[in-house]
Design a protein around this motif. Structure first.
Motif: not given
Length: 527
Positions: A454, A351, A519-520, A347
């Protein structure tokens, strides 16, 4: 003489429907009176979550499950979740309350003038008993129809019926049994064996029904015996084949032209336990390549009838697998060398990439973990990283209705307490079934929810590009903190940062529900 309620309770107990998922209203209370101690009532705070939990439970146990909803309003709240149950062929028996009989015709508050019409054509059967004495028989029909069709059914019962006397003949329904026998006859069996045996380059397409009926391992044996490539049918709700097996080619894309392209060079496509096909994105083309024949085997007569091409046999796919295993020339047993997942993509900006999350799940979670997935935008990342080799490893909302993931995770965990259960849920879909967290806390369900945050509806954002509407509003959902929401419902929750922290958190022991928020970076379903 017994009451209708007493006979109904005894019928449910004899048929094994003693776990009830519900959100009752005033019309339903008379049914719930004097409920035997052997029954378990699992309360959900919203009807959509109730149906989702029951869906997961029924799929995990393989048995019909009773759902208790409130009249028309409660039924309406649950109908979105029912679309997923229909697509997954889940045998739910939905019983809703109706006003007392004298109040129906004048359409008093909470009366449903035509309850059967409310659910048709969504469910496999819907009805309301013509009189109180017919309630036990109608309830039995709802149970048997759900089991035989593997589709939700719906029964509306006026609440004054439950206290009425059942009548002299009503108890006869208690001893009933209905069984399915879907084995091909001798001629059909010969014809099926000839078609498969004569194919020069056959391919298999397996549907979620193969996993539902417990034929996951047998499907592997058949594919290896035929040395045939295997695709999973599009809109997949269960995984019917190990996704890292060398014969597995992935989930078919849900478009006419790309499916046809996948079958290029194959003279026979044998579809087992799936519709032909559940297209989504409209990509026109020929249904099949030139020179390719399609043969479908399904228990779903409606799916066989509506298919636009090929030949179909309405029969138990498991029985056909057994038949073919007896007649094909199977090679000597050889060890299977499973493919290795690629290195997970990274990422950015603090994230994680979803692939890093899925690689952590693959490496840390036990091999028999059941995953309930509702994160559509991470679909490609999921299949690139996961290694699923067990029956019952994967559940997905095939109907496309959001709100399945969280409730179904709770339902699967209740139905299979012998297996670890992880819900992989996107922040967009989590809001639709968020109240299931309360039930998880109250029931002390040891389920892990991995919440991918996200800040956007990722799949919808991708589709806006496909449809040429990149300026569509309402695609972002910033400002959500599911750790605080989960704690408010009584579920332990924490924000997880890097990969090492995620892996350590997943490895921790827990005896109740927990939520890990990660969190991505946004991704597209096909990227």
């Amino acid at each position: 003489m017994p009451t209708v309620r007493r006979l109904a309770h005894e019928l449910l107990e004899r048929q094994g429907l003693t776990t009830i998922f519900g959100n009752p209203g005033s019309n339903e209370l008379p049914f719930l009176a004097e409920l035997p101690e052997s029954f378990r009532y699992v309360l959900g705070l919203h009807e959509g979550a109730v149906v989702g939990m029951a869906d997961g439970y029924a799929q995990a146990t393989g048995r019909p499950v009773l759902v208790n909803l409130h009249a028309a309003s409660g039924t309406g709240n649950g109908m979105g979740a029912l679309t997923n149950a229909v697509s997954s062929r889940t045998p739910l028996v939905v019983v809703a309350g109706q006003q007392v009989r004298p109040a129906i015709g004048v359409e008093a508050n909470l009366a449903i003038p035509d309850p059967s019409a409310l659910l048709r054509p969504l469910v496999g059967w819907a009805g309301e008993p013509a009189c109180a004495e017919d309630v036990p028989r109608a309830l039995a029909q709802a149970i048997f129809e759900a089991d035989l069709q593997r589709k939700p059914t719906y029964l509306s019962v006026p609440y004054d019926d439950w206290a009425a006397e059942a009548g002299d003949n009503a108890a006869a329904v208690l001893g009933r049994g209905v069984r399915r026998a879907g084995v091909p006859d001798e001629d059909q069996a010969r014809w099926l064996a000839e078609q498969v045996g004569a194919a020069r380059n056959p391919a298999l397409v397996l549907g979620g029904d193969i996993d539902s009926i417990g034929r996951f391992d047998d499907a592997v044996r058949l594919a290896e015996a035929l040395d045939a490539p295997v695709w999973a049918a599009p809109s997949l709700f269960r995984l019917p084949f190990p996704n890292r097996h060398p014969l597995f080619r992935g989930v078919l894309p849900a478009g006419i032209a790309p499916i046809s392209a996948a079958f290029e060079g194959h003279d026979l496509v044998l579809v087992l336990g799936a519709p032909v096909f559940r297209y989504h994105e409209y990509v026109p083309g020929s249904y099949l390549p030139e020179g390719t024949r399609l043969l479908q085997v399904t228990e779903d007569a409606s799916a066989a009838a509506r298919a636009p091409m090929g030949e179909a046999v309405v029969a138990d796919p498991g029985a056909v697998i057994d038949l073919l295993l007896k007649v094909v020339d199977a090679p000597a047993a050889r060890p299977t060398s499973y493919t290795t997942p690629p290195e997970a993509r990274s990422g950015e900006h603090g994230r994680l990439h979803p692939e890093q999350v899925f690689a952590a799940l693959r490496d840390v979670q036990p091999e028999d973990t059941s995953y309930v997935v509702e994160s559509t935008s991470t679909n490609s990342s999921w299949w690139r990283q996961m290694d699923l080799r067990r029956q019952g490893s994967y559940y997905f909302p095939a109907g496309g209705g959001l709100g399945f993931g969280l409730p179904a995770s709770v339902g699967v965990a209740l139905g299979r307490p012998d297996r670890p259960v992880v819900g992989v849920i996107g922040d967009g879909s989590a809001n639709y079934g968020i109240t299931a967290l309360w039930t998880a806390a109250q029931e002390r369900v040891p389920v892990t929810i991995v919440l991918l945050r996200n800040g956007t509806y990722g799949a919808l954002r991708w589709f806006s590009g496909v449809l040429g509407v990149p300026d569509a509003p309402g695609l972002d959902i910033p400002g959500l903190d599911f750790t605080r929401i989960a704690e408010g419902y009584g579920v332990a929750a924490r924000q997880v940062g890097g990969v090492d922290e995620l892996r350590a958190a997943l490895a921790e022991d827990h005896d109740g529900p927990r939520l890990l928020q990660v969190d991505t970076v946004p991704t597209a379903p096909n990227a």
